[in-house]
Write a protein that holds these residues in place. Sequence first.
Motif, short mmCIF file in Angstrom:
data_model
loop_
_atom_site.label_atom_id
_atom_site.label_comp_id
_atom_site.label_asym_id
_atom_site.label_seq_id
_atom_site.Cartn_x
_atom_site.Cartn_y
_atom_site.Cartn_z
N TRP A 65 2.13 -46.65 -10.77
CA TRP A 65 1.59 -47.29 -9.58
C TRP A 65 0.59 -46.40 -8.85
N PHE A 72 -0.75 -52.34 -9.65
CA PHE A 72 -0.55 -51.55 -8.44
C PHE A 72 -1.53 -50.39 -8.47
N THR A 77 2.18 -46.26 -4.98
CA THR A 77 3.32 -45.50 -5.49
C THR A 77 4.16 -44.92 -4.37
#
Length: 152
Positions: A65, A72, A77
């Motif tokens: 992420w 994403f 993250t």
Amino acid sequence: MRKTLAAAATLGLAGLAVIVPTSGAQAATPCDNAWNSATNGYFYAYANDNCSGYLGSAEGADSNWGNSQGSFQGGDTNNAESILHKGTSGLAVQVFNGTGEDWAGGHTCIKKSEYYMSSLNGFSFTSGYDVDNEISSHRWVAEGSCGKFLDS
């Protein structure tokens, strides 16, 4: 006499309805609203509790992420506080606190039947680390591949 009794009975029932409201009409939660407006087949993550502060969504896996290669991106993250599962395959979504296609590190899963987790606070990965603000990757898996579920 019958009209008087019928009127009294009607007023009595009407008065009872004011005192004891029906439970069928409950207000939808923010995650209910998010789930109803989500696209079928996708997994969603949110920066805040109660499915608010949209981070991203994915139809497939995203092994990191924090990079700019998957659904994403960068700052997503380690920022999810709530998640939503609107998959149609029957698979669970396995979230990790690590990155990479070796899918190593602690994980936990959300079942299709759970729909969403309005708060990840208090849940942990198989590694013991907290899930709240620690998801770095995810993939779709059969429930049998999950070592731990968010509802347990």
